[in-house]
Design a protein around this motif. Structure first.
Motif, PDB file in Angstrom:
ATOM      1  N   PRO A   1       0.838  -1.205   0.000  1.00  0.00           N
ATOM      2  CA  PRO A   1       0.000   0.000   0.000  1.00  0.00           C
ATOM      3  C   PRO A   1       0.870   1.252   0.000  1.00  0.00           C
ATOM      4  O   PRO A   1       1.941   1.292   0.614  1.00  0.00           O
TER       5      PRO A   1
ATOM      6  N   SER B   1       2.025   4.998   0.954  1.00  0.00           N
ATOM      7  CA  SER B   1       1.939   5.792   2.171  1.00  0.00           C
ATOM      8  C   SER B   1       0.879   6.877   1.990  1.00  0.00           C
ATOM      9  O   SER B   1       0.686   7.403   0.889  1.00  0.00           O
ATOM     10  N   GLU B   2       0.196   7.188   3.052  1.00  0.00           N
ATOM     11  CA  GLU B   2      -0.877   8.190   2.980  1.00  0.00           C
ATOM     12  C   GLU B   2      -0.279   9.565   2.629  1.00  0.00           C
ATOM     13  O   GLU B   2       0.757   9.963   3.141  1.00  0.00           O
ATOM     14  N   GLY B   3      -0.934  10.235   1.699  1.00  0.00           N
ATOM     15  CA  GLY B   3      -0.463  11.556   1.298  1.00  0.00           C
ATOM     16  C   GLY B   3       0.776  11.508   0.434  1.00  0.00           C
ATOM     17  O   GLY B   3       1.647  12.372   0.546  1.00  0.00           O
ATOM     18  N   TYR B   4       0.889  10.501  -0.447  1.00  0.00           N
ATOM     19  CA  TYR B   4       2.055  10.366  -1.328  1.00  0.00           C
ATOM     20  C   TYR B   4       2.189  11.608  -2.202  1.00  0.00           C
ATOM     21  O   TYR B   4       1.220  12.035  -2.842  1.00  0.00           O
TER      22      TYR B   4
ATOM     23  N   GLU C   1       7.449   3.534  -6.378  1.00  0.00           N
ATOM     24  CA  GLU C   1       6.282   3.282  -5.520  1.00  0.00           C
ATOM     25  C   GLU C   1       5.009   3.141  -6.355  1.00  0.00           C
ATOM     26  O   GLU C   1       4.085   2.416  -5.996  1.00  0.00           O
TER      27      GLU C   1
ATOM     28  N   ARG D   1       1.138  13.351  -7.371  1.00  0.00           N
ATOM     29  CA  ARG D   1       0.439  12.732  -6.253  1.00  0.00           C
ATOM     30  C   ARG D   1      -0.283  11.471  -6.726  1.00  0.00           C
ATOM     31  O   ARG D   1      -0.481  11.265  -7.922  1.00  0.00           O
ATOM     32  N   SER D   2      -0.694  10.670  -5.785  1.00  0.00           N
ATOM     33  CA  SER D   2      -1.515   9.496  -6.108  1.00  0.00           C
ATOM     34  C   SER D   2      -2.982   9.850  -5.905  1.00  0.00           C
ATOM     35  O   SER D   2      -3.328  10.831  -5.236  1.00  0.00           O
TER      36      SER D   2
ATOM     37  N   GLN E   1      -6.557   9.929  -4.431  1.00  0.00           N
ATOM     38  CA  GLN E   1      -7.104   9.798  -3.081  1.00  0.00           C
ATOM     39  C   GLN E   1      -8.598   9.499  -3.081  1.00  0.00           C
ATOM     40  O   GLN E   1      -9.149   9.034  -2.100  1.00  0.00           O
TER      41      GLN E   1
ATOM     42  N   ASP F   1      -5.212   3.629  -8.641  1.00  0.00           N
ATOM     43  CA  ASP F   1      -4.667   4.272  -7.442  1.00  0.00           C
ATOM     44  C   ASP F   1      -3.158   4.481  -7.529  1.00  0.00           C
ATOM     45  O   ASP F   1      -2.561   5.071  -6.635  1.00  0.00           O
ATOM     46  N   ARG F   2      -2.531   3.973  -8.597  1.00  0.00           N
ATOM     47  CA  ARG F   2      -1.084   4.142  -8.759  1.00  0.00           C
ATOM     48  C   ARG F   2      -0.744   4.940 -10.017  1.00  0.00           C
ATOM     49  O   ARG F   2       0.343   4.810 -10.561  1.00  0.00           O
TER      50      ARG F   2
END
Length: 469
Positions: free
Chosen positions: A347, A349-352, A366, A394-395, A397, A428-429
């Motif tokens: 998964p 990291s939050e806030g990538y 990542e 960013r990824s 959200q 999501d990636r």
């Protein structure tokens, strides 16, 4: 206790292993091929190196050596130094790589995985390994004891082609610029351990002894020291007999692959397999086709129970269900009635977030790829408008809205990605480009209408390159 060995003098004539090696390799290797011997320092690899150097000129190939230090023994550093001295004395290229063996139930399997990861990264045509007939027999028995199928019982092949060569043979185009991993070559599979030891003694070769070879805690050593001597008393020719059985299994495996190719027909495009042919086959042929597909995509082969579960989910899950069957380091997924094998990923990291400062390329491991930026005029993102705030990657959200077409209202990114037929696990990636807090660019979808470059305006065109599996 580990140590080094040097054979005593002998007037006996050594087995003609070099000539056998020459005959085995001549139809395979080509002029100026780079052959790298996997050199452990044990008698098997030392004999292989000695034989190969004796025939290298006739084969017209270059020979080097590679030592993988698993750091599992207190003597590992001594073995590494021994291999370096052996190569220096023979005036051949030498490299050593230290690896960390992942903890787990099987040290043997983890060490092998680490070793082959190093092999695959080498710039060579072939990695030449010293596995011999006794190793082949041990591998066959180990595979039988774990309940392997026909392909597993084929044990070790003489040659395992590099991934790029396999794909080319299947008509699949490899991404430009990708470097193939070397093929694995095992030219001593018809040579016994006894012949190797006799050759080493007569040639007065030096080698090291790994103290772990005496430990019957390892499954292979248990077979070697406790089981096979008993079999040899009643069946002295068991090595040749069982190796022949492995050959029969290899032939049967080739026939199963041919059947799978026929069943796949136009359904397999080199990367994905349609679900349709699986529905029309018997259970045995459907399993065979699924194994064929997984092998072609480089996935770890699951056991029978896991394979049955994967087939059940693929064929019976609802049309809109997200089928995801974990296969060790891969995941089998179904999307748009086709099967995909994708790498298992952690998964995010939050806030990538990553900052872009004008680079032409940013590696984003990542997210599973590389983001390229090409300068242009009037096609792409306006550089002038990107100057209005910090540019970040960013990824996704969730909840993002986007307007790639000024004539249509702003819409949810989720709907736009669905329309673009982006697979759910890829969404999501995706690397989303922002200027300040405004979403500017989305792969597979396009550029926000407010940031699209006008005629003859300096611009940049992003391109998302996913890493090849």
């Amino acid at each position: 206790m580990a140590g080094s060995r040097k054979s005593s003098k002998s007037r006996a004539r050594p087995p003609d292993l070099a000539a056998r090696l020459l005959a085995r390799l001549a139809p395979i290797v080509s002029f100026r091929d780079q052959l790298v011997v996997g050199l452990s320092g044990g008698v098997d690899s030392i004999v292989l190196l000695d034989c190969l150097l004796r025939v290298a000129a006739r084969l017209r190939v270059h020979v080097g050596a590679l030592h993988v230090n698993h750091q599992l023994s207190p003597n590992a550093g001594l073995w590494e130094a021994f291999c370096r001295r052996q190569c220096r004395a023979r005036k051949i290229p030498y490299a050593s790589v230290r690896v960390r063996v992942a903890p787990g139930d099987s040290v043997e399997a983890a060490a092998r995985a680490a070793r082959y990861s190093v092999f695959n990264a080498q710039q060579a045509d072939y990695i030449v390994l010293a596995q011999h007939q006794d190793d082949q027999v041990e591998t066959l028995l180990l595979q039988m004891l774990r309940g392997a199928g026909v392909r597993g019982l084929a044990a070790m092949p003489l040659i395992r082609k590099a991934k790029r060569e396999r794909l080319k043979a299947e008509g699949v185009q490899c991404p430009r610029g990708t470097r193939p991993s070397p093929a694995i070559l095992r030219p001593m599979l018809d040579v016994t351990r006894t012949e190797i030891l006799e050759y080493a003694r007569v040639r007065r070769l030096e080698w090291i002894e790994d103290e772990s070879n005496a430990s019957v805690d390892f499954r292979r050593n248990f077979l070697r020291h406790e089981v096979l001597p008993v079999i040899a008393r009643r069946f002295p020719s068991y090595r040749a007999t069982l190796a022949r059985s492995a050959g029969h299994m290899a032939e049967a495996g080739e026939l199963l692959d041919e059947l799978a190719e026929q069943d796949a027909a136009d359904w397999f495009d080199g990367e994905t397999l349609a679900v349709a042919p699986l529905r029309g086959l018997s259970s045995a042929r459907a399993r065979n086709l699924l194994r064929f597909f997984l092998a072609r995509r480089g996935a770890m082969m699951p056991n029978v129970e896991r394979l049955e579960e994967a087939l059940r989910q693929v064929l019976t899950a609802r049309q809109d269900a997200r089928v995801a069957v974990v296969l060790d380091d891969s995941v089998l997924r179904r999307y748009a009635d086709r099967l995909h094998v994708v790498p298992a990923s952690r998964p995010l990291s939050e806030g990538y977030i990553r900052r872009w400062r004008g680079e032409r390329k940013i590696d984003l491991p990542e997210l599973g790829g590389t983001l390229l930026f090409r300068r242009s005029r009037d096609h792409g993102i306006s550089l002038a408008r990107l100057g209005g705030g910090p540019v970040t990657i960013r990824s996704r959200q969730g909840g993002e809205r986007f307007q790639p077409d000024a004539r249509r209202p702003r819409r949810s990114l989720k709907n736009l990605l669905q329309e673009a037929r982006v697979a759910p696990w890829q969404r999501d990636r995706l690397p989303l480009i922002y200027c300040g807090n405004v979403l500017v660019w989305v792969p597979e979808v396009g550029i926000d209408s407010a940031f699209q470059a006008r005629a003859d305006e300096a611009a940049v065109r992003p391109e998302w390159k996913r890493a090849a599996r």
